[in-house]
Every structure is written in C-alpha cells, then in structure tokens.
Design a protein around this motif. Structure first.
Motif, short mmCIF file in Angstrom:
data_model
loop_
_atom_site.label_atom_id
_atom_site.label_comp_id
_atom_site.label_asym_id
_atom_site.label_seq_id
_atom_site.Cartn_x
_atom_site.Cartn_y
_atom_site.Cartn_z
N HIS A 76 23.54 18.46 2.09
CA HIS A 76 24.41 19.33 2.89
C HIS A 76 24.63 20.63 2.14
N VAL A 77 24.35 21.73 2.81
CA VAL A 77 24.52 23.07 2.25
C VAL A 77 25.52 23.82 3.11
N VAL A 78 26.41 24.57 2.46
CA VAL A 78 27.40 25.38 3.17
C VAL A 78 27.18 26.84 2.79
N ARG A 79 27.06 27.70 3.79
CA ARG A 79 26.98 29.14 3.55
C ARG A 79 28.37 29.72 3.66
N TRP A 80 28.79 30.41 2.61
CA TRP A 80 30.12 31.02 2.59
C TRP A 80 30.00 32.37 1.90
N ARG A 81 30.34 33.43 2.64
CA ARG A 81 30.28 34.81 2.14
C ARG A 81 28.91 35.15 1.57
N GLY A 82 27.89 34.69 2.27
CA GLY A 82 26.52 35.03 1.91
C GLY A 82 25.88 34.14 0.87
N ASP A 83 26.64 33.30 0.20
CA ASP A 83 26.10 32.41 -0.83
C ASP A 83 25.90 31.01 -0.26
N LEU A 84 24.93 30.30 -0.80
CA LEU A 84 24.63 28.94 -0.37
C LEU A 84 25.12 27.95 -1.42
N TYR A 85 25.95 26.98 -0.98
CA TYR A 85 26.53 26.00 -1.88
C TYR A 85 26.01 24.61 -1.51
N LEU A 86 25.53 23.89 -2.50
CA LEU A 86 25.05 22.53 -2.31
C LEU A 86 26.27 21.61 -2.39
N GLU A 87 26.74 21.18 -1.23
CA GLU A 87 27.95 20.37 -1.17
C GLU A 87 27.67 18.89 -1.41
N ASP A 88 26.58 18.40 -0.89
CA ASP A 88 26.22 16.99 -1.03
C ASP A 88 24.71 16.92 -1.24
N GLY A 89 24.29 16.11 -2.21
CA GLY A 89 22.86 15.95 -2.45
C GLY A 89 22.41 16.47 -3.80
N LEU A 90 23.34 16.58 -4.76
CA LEU A 90 22.97 17.07 -6.08
C LEU A 90 21.91 16.18 -6.73
N ASP A 126 22.79 6.91 -13.51
CA ASP A 126 22.44 5.72 -12.72
C ASP A 126 22.15 6.07 -11.27
N ARG A 127 22.88 7.03 -10.71
CA ARG A 127 22.60 7.47 -9.33
C ARG A 127 21.33 8.28 -9.27
N LEU A 128 21.07 9.04 -10.31
CA LEU A 128 19.86 9.86 -10.35
C LEU A 128 18.60 8.99 -10.35
N LEU A 129 18.65 7.89 -11.06
CA LEU A 129 17.48 7.02 -11.19
C LEU A 129 17.40 5.96 -10.11
N SER A 130 18.42 5.84 -9.27
CA SER A 130 18.44 4.83 -8.23
C SER A 130 17.48 5.19 -7.10
N GLU A 131 16.69 4.23 -6.67
CA GLU A 131 15.73 4.46 -5.59
C GLU A 131 16.41 4.48 -4.22
N ASP A 132 17.52 3.75 -4.08
CA ASP A 132 18.16 3.63 -2.77
C ASP A 132 19.48 4.40 -2.71
N SER A 133 19.55 5.55 -3.37
CA SER A 133 20.81 6.28 -3.44
C SER A 133 21.23 6.85 -2.08
N THR A 134 20.30 7.01 -1.15
CA THR A 134 20.65 7.54 0.18
C THR A 134 20.68 6.45 1.24
N PHE A 135 20.70 5.20 0.80
CA PHE A 135 20.63 4.10 1.75
C PHE A 135 21.77 4.12 2.76
N TYR A 136 22.99 4.42 2.31
CA TYR A 136 24.14 4.41 3.21
C TYR A 136 24.58 5.80 3.63
N GLY A 137 23.93 6.83 3.15
CA GLY A 137 24.35 8.19 3.47
C GLY A 137 23.31 8.92 4.29
N ASP A 138 23.54 10.22 4.42
CA ASP A 138 22.62 11.10 5.15
C ASP A 138 21.36 11.27 4.30
N LEU A 139 20.23 11.25 4.94
CA LEU A 139 18.96 11.43 4.24
C LEU A 139 18.84 12.84 3.68
N PHE A 140 19.48 13.81 4.33
CA PHE A 140 19.37 15.21 3.94
C PHE A 140 20.62 15.68 3.21
#
Length: 150
Positions: free
Chosen positions: A61-75, A45-59
């Motif tokens: 969030h990625v975290v770099r830790w020990r050389g690897d990139l982790y997608l923390e928010d925005g799956l 339901d969140r995947l198909l929602s058009e307004d899923s970023t309405f209340y959150g950050d448009l972009f």
C-alpha cells in the motif's frame, strides 16, 4: 540506497481506509527509489517468511501525500524484492492529494472512485495495427517505383 527515504511515522493524516476499500484500488508499478518508508523496524523472521502475505493483501500500500510517495504497508515485500535485485514493486496507491480532506467532507472510502483510477498495464493505442487472427506476421515490403523488378 534502496528507498528514497526512511522515516518513523506517517506524515499524512489517518485515512482509515479498510482492507475492502484498498482491494478496490488496482495495483500498479512503483520504483523503490521513489518510495519513503513510514517505519524503521524490519523483522528478520517476517522478511524470511515465505507466507508473510498469506492473511493480508498481496500488494503493498502506497499513499501519495503532497507529491511524495509513502510505503505504508509492504516494507518486507519491498526489501525482499530489492534483495532479489528487483527495483520495482506492484502496489495499490491512495492519492490523498486528489481527495477532499476538509472536516465535514465525505468519508475517504466514498471518495475513492475506482472508475477514474488508472488501470494497470498498457494503455491501448487506437491507431495500432491489429493483425487478423489468420495473419502470419509477414507483410510485403512497400513498393518502390525506382526499384528494379526481378
């Protein structure tokens, strides 16, 4: 495969960065196949929602830790991009490799220096030719002394 990897949970320490601090980090582009997700749950339901970023950050969030990139928010945004055959997303990156995480050090929000962060977009080339405002783009070919004069 869409992502580099999928895992449940964050392998890096909790950074506690607020939404306001995330907003200070400029977004940049990331390839999906370089990112490891930190959640295994995908809500249709969140995947198909058009307004899923309405209340959150448009972009995302990625975290770099020990050389690897982790997608923390925005799956869901990343999967939506992949379904549209786009393999790049725009995200804000917190580089924990560059920060001092020792006990007693300054809070992470105080260490995020937005002046040193790379700005999105192209880096200006100081040697690049700049046309004047009245230029049409046409230039004369370089003169070759061995070429015949017409």
């Amino acid at each position: 495969m869409i992502f580099k990897g999928v895992r449940e949970g964050k392998p890096y320490p909790d950074h506690g960065l607020s939404a306001r601090a995330w907003a200070k980090i400029p977004p940049r582009q990331f390839r999906l196949d370089e990112l490891t997700t930190v959640t295994t749950v995908l809500a249709l339901d969140r995947l198909l929602s058009e307004d899923s970023t309405f209340y959150g950050d448009l972009f995302s969030h990625v975290v770099r830790w020990r050389g690897d990139l982790y997608l923390e928010d925005g799956l869901h945004r990343a999967v939506r991009s992949a379904l549209r055959n786009r393999h790049i997303i725009h995200a804000r990156m917190l580089d924990l490799d560059e920060l001092d995480l020792e006990p007693g050090s300054e809070f992470i929000e105080g260490q995020v220096d937005t002046e040193r962060l790379p700005a999105p977009g192209r880096v200006p080339n100081p040697g690049a030719h700049r046309r004047s405002a009245r230029s049409t783009g046409w230039t004369l070919p370089p003169s070759d002394p061995s070429a015949p004069e017409w």
